[in-house]
Design a protein around this motif. Structure first.
Motif, PDB file in Angstrom:
ATOM      1  N   TYR A 176     -20.405 -13.678   9.748  1.00  0.00           N
ATOM      2  CA  TYR A 176     -20.181 -12.251   9.583  1.00  0.00           C
ATOM      3  C   TYR A 176     -18.716 -11.937   9.863  1.00  0.00           C
ATOM      4  CZ  TYR A 176     -25.238 -12.255   9.682  1.00  0.00           C
ATOM      5  OH  TYR A 176     -26.541 -12.525   9.413  1.00  0.00           O
ATOM      6  N   ARG A 177     -17.972 -11.806   8.814  1.00  0.00           N
ATOM      7  CA  ARG A 177     -16.526 -11.595   8.945  1.00  0.00           C
ATOM      8  C   ARG A 177     -16.193 -10.111   9.016  1.00  0.00           C
ATOM      9  NH1 ARG A 177     -13.854 -16.339   7.745  1.00  0.00           N
ATOM     10  NH2 ARG A 177     -15.178 -17.968   6.862  1.00  0.00           N
ATOM     11  N   ALA A 178     -15.120  -9.812   9.748  1.00  0.00           N
ATOM     12  CA  ALA A 178     -14.678  -8.430   9.857  1.00  0.00           C
ATOM     13  C   ALA A 178     -14.177  -7.942   8.504  1.00  0.00           C
ATOM     14  CB  ALA A 178     -13.556  -8.326  10.897  1.00  0.00           C
ATOM     15  N   ARG A 179     -14.408  -6.689   8.227  1.00  0.00           N
ATOM     16  CA  ARG A 179     -13.907  -6.104   6.987  1.00  0.00           C
ATOM     17  C   ARG A 179     -12.383  -5.975   7.052  1.00  0.00           C
ATOM     18  NH1 ARG A 179     -18.187  -1.111   5.961  1.00  0.00           N
ATOM     19  NH2 ARG A 179     -20.072  -2.409   5.720  1.00  0.00           N
ATOM     20  N   TYR A 180     -11.788  -5.915   5.872  1.00  0.00           N
ATOM     21  CA  TYR A 180     -10.329  -5.797   5.837  1.00  0.00           C
ATOM     22  C   TYR A 180      -9.883  -4.447   6.389  1.00  0.00           C
ATOM     23  CZ  TYR A 180      -9.504 -10.105   3.293  1.00  0.00           C
ATOM     24  OH  TYR A 180      -9.409 -11.428   2.947  1.00  0.00           O
ATOM     25  N   GLY A 181     -10.540  -3.400   6.012  1.00  0.00           N
ATOM     26  CA  GLY A 181     -10.175  -2.075   6.501  1.00  0.00           C
ATOM     27  C   GLY A 181      -9.095  -1.426   5.651  1.00  0.00           C
ATOM     28  N   LYS A 182      -9.183  -0.118   5.523  1.00  0.00           N
ATOM     29  CA  LYS A 182      -8.210   0.621   4.711  1.00  0.00           C
ATOM     30  C   LYS A 182      -6.814   0.530   5.310  1.00  0.00           C
ATOM     31  CE  LYS A 182     -11.642   3.917   2.989  1.00  0.00           C
ATOM     32  NZ  LYS A 182     -12.041   5.350   2.927  1.00  0.00           N
ATOM     33  N   GLY A 183      -6.749   0.493   6.644  1.00  0.00           N
ATOM     34  CA  GLY A 183      -5.444   0.407   7.293  1.00  0.00           C
ATOM     35  C   GLY A 183      -4.718  -0.868   6.940  1.00  0.00           C
ATOM     36  N   ALA A 184      -5.441  -1.993   6.920  1.00  0.00           N
ATOM     37  CA  ALA A 184      -4.830  -3.277   6.583  1.00  0.00           C
ATOM     38  C   ALA A 184      -4.326  -3.274   5.144  1.00  0.00           C
ATOM     39  CB  ALA A 184      -5.837  -4.409   6.783  1.00  0.00           C
ATOM     40  N   VAL A 185      -5.109  -2.696   4.244  1.00  0.00           N
ATOM     41  CA  VAL A 185      -4.709  -2.630   2.834  1.00  0.00           C
ATOM     42  C   VAL A 185      -3.473  -1.745   2.672  1.00  0.00           C
ATOM     43  CG1 VAL A 185      -5.404  -1.894   0.524  1.00  0.00           C
ATOM     44  CG2 VAL A 185      -7.057  -3.045   2.021  1.00  0.00           C
ATOM     45  N   ALA A 186      -3.464  -0.600   3.356  1.00  0.00           N
ATOM     46  CA  ALA A 186      -2.325   0.319   3.263  1.00  0.00           C
ATOM     47  C   ALA A 186      -1.048  -0.333   3.785  1.00  0.00           C
ATOM     48  CB  ALA A 186      -2.626   1.599   4.045  1.00  0.00           C
ATOM     49  N   LEU A 187      -1.152  -1.072   4.889  1.00  0.00           N
ATOM     50  CA  LEU A 187       0.020  -1.738   5.444  1.00  0.00           C
ATOM     51  C   LEU A 187       0.501  -2.868   4.539  1.00  0.00           C
ATOM     52  CD1 LEU A 187      -0.920  -1.897   9.229  1.00  0.00           C
ATOM     53  CD2 LEU A 187       0.743  -0.397   8.118  1.00  0.00           C
ATOM     54  N   ALA A 188      -0.431  -3.536   3.864  1.00  0.00           N
ATOM     55  CA  ALA A 188      -0.049  -4.587   2.919  1.00  0.00           C
ATOM     56  C   ALA A 188       0.743  -3.996   1.758  1.00  0.00           C
ATOM     57  CB  ALA A 188      -1.287  -5.313   2.403  1.00  0.00           C
ATOM     58  N   VAL A 189       0.315  -2.834   1.278  1.00  0.00           N
ATOM     59  CA  VAL A 189       1.033  -2.162   0.181  1.00  0.00           C
ATOM     60  C   VAL A 189       2.414  -1.724   0.654  1.00  0.00           C
ATOM     61  CG1 VAL A 189       1.051  -0.139  -1.321  1.00  0.00           C
ATOM     62  CG2 VAL A 189      -1.078  -1.415  -0.963  1.00  0.00           C
ATOM     63  N   LEU A 190       2.481  -1.135   1.842  1.00  0.00           N
ATOM     64  CA  LEU A 190       3.768  -0.698   2.392  1.00  0.00           C
ATOM     65  C   LEU A 190       4.696  -1.889   2.593  1.00  0.00           C
ATOM     66  CD1 LEU A 190       5.630   1.431   3.589  1.00  0.00           C
ATOM     67  CD2 LEU A 190       4.440   1.154   5.782  1.00  0.00           C
ATOM     68  N   GLY A 191       4.150  -2.988   3.100  1.00  0.00           N
ATOM     69  CA  GLY A 191       4.961  -4.187   3.318  1.00  0.00           C
ATOM     70  C   GLY A 191       5.495  -4.747   2.017  1.00  0.00           C
ATOM     71  N   ALA A 192       4.670  -4.733   0.965  1.00  0.00           N
ATOM     72  CA  ALA A 192       5.124  -5.223  -0.336  1.00  0.00           C
ATOM     73  C   ALA A 192       6.296  -4.393  -0.845  1.00  0.00           C
ATOM     74  CB  ALA A 192       3.968  -5.185  -1.337  1.00  0.00           C
ATOM     75  N   ILE A 193       6.235  -3.086  -0.607  1.00  0.00           N
ATOM     76  CA  ILE A 193       7.351  -2.212  -1.003  1.00  0.00           C
ATOM     77  C   ILE A 193       8.617  -2.578  -0.232  1.00  0.00           C
ATOM     78  CG2 ILE A 193       8.182   0.178  -0.977  1.00  0.00           C
ATOM     79  CD1 ILE A 193       5.276   1.065  -1.417  1.00  0.00           C
ATOM     80  N   LEU A 194       8.464  -2.851   1.059  1.00  0.00           N
ATOM     81  CA  LEU A 194       9.627  -3.233   1.869  1.00  0.00           C
ATOM     82  C   LEU A 194      10.219  -4.556   1.387  1.00  0.00           C
ATOM     83  CD1 LEU A 194       8.298  -2.301   5.434  1.00  0.00           C
ATOM     84  CD2 LEU A 194      10.023  -1.094   4.081  1.00  0.00           C
ATOM     85  N   TRP A 195       9.356  -5.518   1.026  1.00  0.00           N
ATOM     86  CA  TRP A 195       9.845  -6.790   0.505  1.00  0.00           C
ATOM     87  C   TRP A 195      10.654  -6.577  -0.778  1.00  0.00           C
ATOM     88  CZ3 TRP A 195      10.566 -10.976   3.019  1.00  0.00           C
ATOM     89  CH2 TRP A 195       9.687 -11.402   4.011  1.00  0.00           C
ATOM     90  N   PHE A 196      10.148  -5.743  -1.668  1.00  0.00           N
ATOM     91  CA  PHE A 196      10.860  -5.464  -2.914  1.00  0.00           C
ATOM     92  C   PHE A 196      12.191  -4.759  -2.641  1.00  0.00           C
ATOM     93  CE2 PHE A 196       6.666  -5.918  -5.086  1.00  0.00           C
ATOM     94  CZ  PHE A 196       7.070  -6.874  -6.027  1.00  0.00           C
ATOM     95  N   THR A 197      12.204  -3.889  -1.631  1.00  0.00           N
ATOM     96  CA  THR A 197      13.437  -3.185  -1.275  1.00  0.00           C
ATOM     97  C   THR A 197      14.503  -4.158  -0.781  1.00  0.00           C
ATOM     98  OG1 THR A 197      12.182  -1.196  -0.673  1.00  0.00           O
ATOM     99  CG2 THR A 197      14.426  -1.388   0.186  1.00  0.00           C
ATOM    100  N   VAL A 198      14.114  -5.061   0.113  1.00  0.00           N
ATOM    101  CA  VAL A 198      15.062  -6.048   0.646  1.00  0.00           C
ATOM    102  C   VAL A 198      15.532  -6.996  -0.451  1.00  0.00           C
ATOM    103  CG1 VAL A 198      15.321  -7.998   2.227  1.00  0.00           C
ATOM    104  CG2 VAL A 198      14.124  -5.934   2.980  1.00  0.00           C
TER     105      VAL A 198
END
Length: 209
Positions: A176-198
């Motif tokens: 029984y694995r923990a769900r990813y959660g909306k917060g984790a998904v939102a931070l992944a999207v934000l992080g991807a934007i930061l990677w593209f910015t750098v």
């Protein structure tokens, strides 16, 4: 009456044993989401595992504030220690083996977080001006910061491995694995934007010079 009480106790223990805890977080998930999110997932991980602890034990803890405390220099290390100690005590109380040796974990974490500096590279150019030297310094600093992030991720993976061992002992399996959660998904999207910015910063400089 004694037999009735014994049956009730046995039934209660069976009910507890049959509970399933969706708290297992795999190492690949931590590594991938930490990198994609620019390291922001590590704060979410701290929040999520504190929340799991509160849900499991009923303890009066505040996951959001504990996670945000990691942003406070020095104090954040004490909060991380308290987090690991809470789980370590839980494992020892229930006879679950662990390797949460806090001294080496904290030393490595301190070095990693000191290297992992969230300082935007553009700040340096405000003082040096945009030049080949300043961009090279930026690149070196970002490389050191990335190394710090990776080491911090390894520390978290080791700690989570112990948490998973506890959940396996409680649940009997790690199915029984923990769900990813909306917060984790939102931070992944934000992080991807930061990677593209750098990346855009470096690509833009080298394409125009």
């Amino acid at each position: 009456m004694a037999a009735r009480q014994s049956d009730d106790a046995t039934g209660g223990m069976a009910a507890v044993a049959s509970q399933t805890y969706g708290y297992h977080i795999s190492t690949p998930r931590i590594v991938v989401l930490s990198i994609i999110s620019f390291g922001l997932y590590l704060f979410y991980w701290l929040y999520r595992t504190w929340d799991q602890y509160r849900e499991h034990t009923g303890a009066n803890v505040h996951p959001v504030w504990h996670a945000l405390a990691m942003l406070v220099p020095v104090y954040g290390w004490f909060r991380f220690y308290a987090h690991c100690k809470a789980y370590r005590d839980l494992m020892e109380e229930n006879g679950v083996p662990h390797n949460l040796n806090m001294a080496p974990i904290l030393v490595i974490l301190i070095i990693a977080t000191a290297a992992w500096s969230p300082v935007p590279t553009q700040w340096l150019n405000n003082y040096l001006g945009e030049s080949g030297i300043s961009v090279m310094i930026d690149l070196i600093m970002d490389g050191v910061s990335l190394a710090g992030l990776l080491v911090a991720t390894v520390v978290v993976c080791r700690v989570q491995a112990n948490f998973n061992r506890y959940w396996a002992a409680v649940d009997g399996a790690l199915t029984y694995r923990a769900r990813y959660g909306k917060g984790a998904v939102a931070l992944a999207v934000l992080g991807a934007i930061l990677w593209f910015t750098v990346a855009g910063y470096y690509i833009g400089y080298y394409l125009t010079n």
